[in-house]
Design a protein around this motif. Structure first.
Motif, short mmCIF file in Angstrom:
data_model
loop_
_atom_site.label_atom_id
_atom_site.label_comp_id
_atom_site.label_asym_id
_atom_site.label_seq_id
_atom_site.Cartn_x
_atom_site.Cartn_y
_atom_site.Cartn_z
N LEU A 138 2.59 6.04 9.05
CA LEU A 138 3.22 6.56 7.99
C LEU A 138 2.22 5.98 6.77
CD1 LEU A 138 7.07 6.67 8.76
CD2 LEU A 138 5.64 8.71 8.26
N CYS A 139 1.98 4.83 6.92
CA CYS A 139 1.11 4.10 5.91
C CYS A 139 -0.03 4.82 5.79
CB CYS A 139 0.86 2.59 6.18
SG CYS A 139 2.32 1.51 6.00
N ARG A 140 -0.68 5.19 6.99
CA ARG A 140 -2.10 6.08 6.88
C ARG A 140 -1.82 7.09 6.28
NH1 ARG A 140 -2.78 4.00 11.80
NH2 ARG A 140 -2.12 5.95 12.70
N ASP A 141 -0.74 8.16 6.97
CA ASP A 141 -0.57 9.48 6.68
C ASP A 141 0.03 9.74 5.03
OD1 ASP A 141 -1.77 9.66 8.82
OD2 ASP A 141 -0.02 10.29 9.95
N LEU A 142 1.01 8.97 4.72
CA LEU A 142 1.66 9.04 3.59
C LEU A 142 1.66 8.38 2.32
CD1 LEU A 142 4.19 11.03 2.49
CD2 LEU A 142 5.66 9.09 3.45
N LEU A 143 1.65 7.00 2.89
CA LEU A 143 1.70 5.97 1.66
C LEU A 143 0.46 5.66 0.77
CD1 LEU A 143 4.50 3.82 3.33
CD2 LEU A 143 4.98 5.80 1.68
N SER A 144 -0.86 5.90 1.68
CA SER A 144 -2.00 5.54 1.15
C SER A 144 -2.93 6.68 1.60
CB SER A 144 -2.66 4.11 1.79
OG SER A 144 -2.96 4.35 2.98
N ASN A 145 -3.93 6.59 0.55
CA ASN A 145 -5.12 7.41 0.74
C ASN A 145 -6.33 6.79 1.30
OD1 ASN A 145 -7.44 9.04 0.45
ND2 ASN A 145 -7.05 9.59 -1.65
N PRO A 146 -6.62 6.75 2.78
CA PRO A 146 -7.64 5.74 3.58
C PRO A 146 -8.89 6.04 2.98
CG PRO A 146 -6.06 7.07 4.90
CD PRO A 146 -5.88 7.64 3.66
N VAL A 147 -9.27 6.97 2.23
CA VAL A 147 -10.48 7.34 1.82
C VAL A 147 -10.89 6.26 0.61
CG1 VAL A 147 -12.05 8.88 0.47
CG2 VAL A 147 -10.51 9.69 2.34
N ILE A 148 -9.81 6.01 -0.50
CA ILE A 148 -9.94 5.12 -1.51
C ILE A 148 -9.25 4.04 -1.62
CG2 ILE A 148 -10.87 6.94 -2.95
CD1 ILE A 148 -8.34 6.98 -4.36
N GLU A 149 -8.10 3.93 -0.52
CA GLU A 149 -7.38 2.76 -0.55
C GLU A 149 -6.98 1.80 0.86
OE1 GLU A 149 -4.06 4.41 -3.93
OE2 GLU A 149 -3.96 4.96 -1.72
N ASP A 150 -6.76 0.80 0.72
CA ASP A 150 -6.53 -0.06 1.87
C ASP A 150 -4.80 -0.40 1.74
OD1 ASP A 150 -8.98 -0.51 3.06
OD2 ASP A 150 -9.51 -1.91 1.69
N TYR A 151 -4.26 -0.37 2.90
CA TYR A 151 -2.73 -0.94 2.61
C TYR A 151 -2.52 -2.08 3.92
CZ TYR A 151 -1.80 0.94 7.55
OH TYR A 151 -1.87 1.05 8.90
N ARG A 152 -1.62 -2.70 3.39
CA ARG A 152 -1.13 -4.06 4.21
C ARG A 152 0.46 -3.71 4.49
NH1 ARG A 152 -3.27 -7.78 0.74
NH2 ARG A 152 -1.43 -8.72 0.08
N LEU A 153 0.75 -3.72 5.62
CA LEU A 153 1.92 -3.79 6.01
C LEU A 153 2.67 -4.98 6.62
CD1 LEU A 153 4.63 -2.17 6.95
CD2 LEU A 153 3.30 -1.61 9.31
N GLU A 154 3.78 -5.45 6.07
CA GLU A 154 4.41 -6.95 6.24
C GLU A 154 5.83 -6.55 6.84
OE1 GLU A 154 4.23 -9.13 2.94
OE2 GLU A 154 2.01 -9.31 2.98
N LEU A 155 6.26 -6.59 8.06
CA LEU A 155 7.31 -6.41 8.50
C LEU A 155 8.26 -7.72 8.79
CD1 LEU A 155 8.98 -3.67 9.48
CD2 LEU A 155 8.01 -4.21 11.79
N GLY A 156 9.34 -7.73 7.79
CA GLY A 156 10.25 -8.85 7.75
C GLY A 156 11.32 -9.01 8.81
N GLU A 157 12.25 -9.78 8.48
CA GLU A 157 13.55 -9.78 9.33
C GLU A 157 14.72 -8.85 8.78
OE1 GLU A 157 13.40 -11.37 11.94
OE2 GLU A 157 11.42 -11.70 11.39
#
Lengths: 81, 81
Positions: B62-81
């Motif tokens: 979902l980060c790749r497809d919806l929340l970021s634009n991989p052409v111009i953006e990088d995302y970082r996902l942190e999964l907490g408790e």
């Protein structure tokens, strides 16, 4: 030295952008998403920072005055190495 | 469970919003700010998350497809408790 500033809408403030993202996540199959809030993330590289406590005070003042709107937003400042 | 997603413009991509913030910081007396980059921060509350590895895989998709634009953006996902 790096500073990170996270600016989020206050809990009591509606976040239509967050609600739109939540609905889109549901639509794409992530029904577990109950609340989504969307804010800003700023990464500030600081060259030759000098006196750290003074810098931190200055940064807090700038977060309040420039980087966030204290009426509707909260900020979090993390000062790294 | 909470997930945090940070979406930033790629290093090679111009960030005019970041440059504007940097110039404003200089104007307000923080000359030490050399580079500023501005991105998005999303906090996702996950109710009844269940199988954690499957959830993490789903969130990355979902980060790749919806929340970021991989052409111009990088995302970082942190999964907490």
């Amino acid at each position: 030295m790096k500073a990170r500033v996270i600016v989020m809408p206050k809990q009591a403030v509606l976040d239509p952008q967050g609600n739109a993202v939540r609905d889109a996540l549901h639509h794409l199959g992530l029904d577990a998403a109950s609340v989504v809030r969307v804010g800003k993330f700023m990464e500030i590289d600081l060259a030759d920072a000098g006196d750290r406590p003074a810098l931190e005070t200055k940064l807090h003042a700038l977060c309040r005055d420039l980087l966030s709107n204290p009426v509707i937003e909260d900020y979090r400042l993390e000062l790294g190495e």
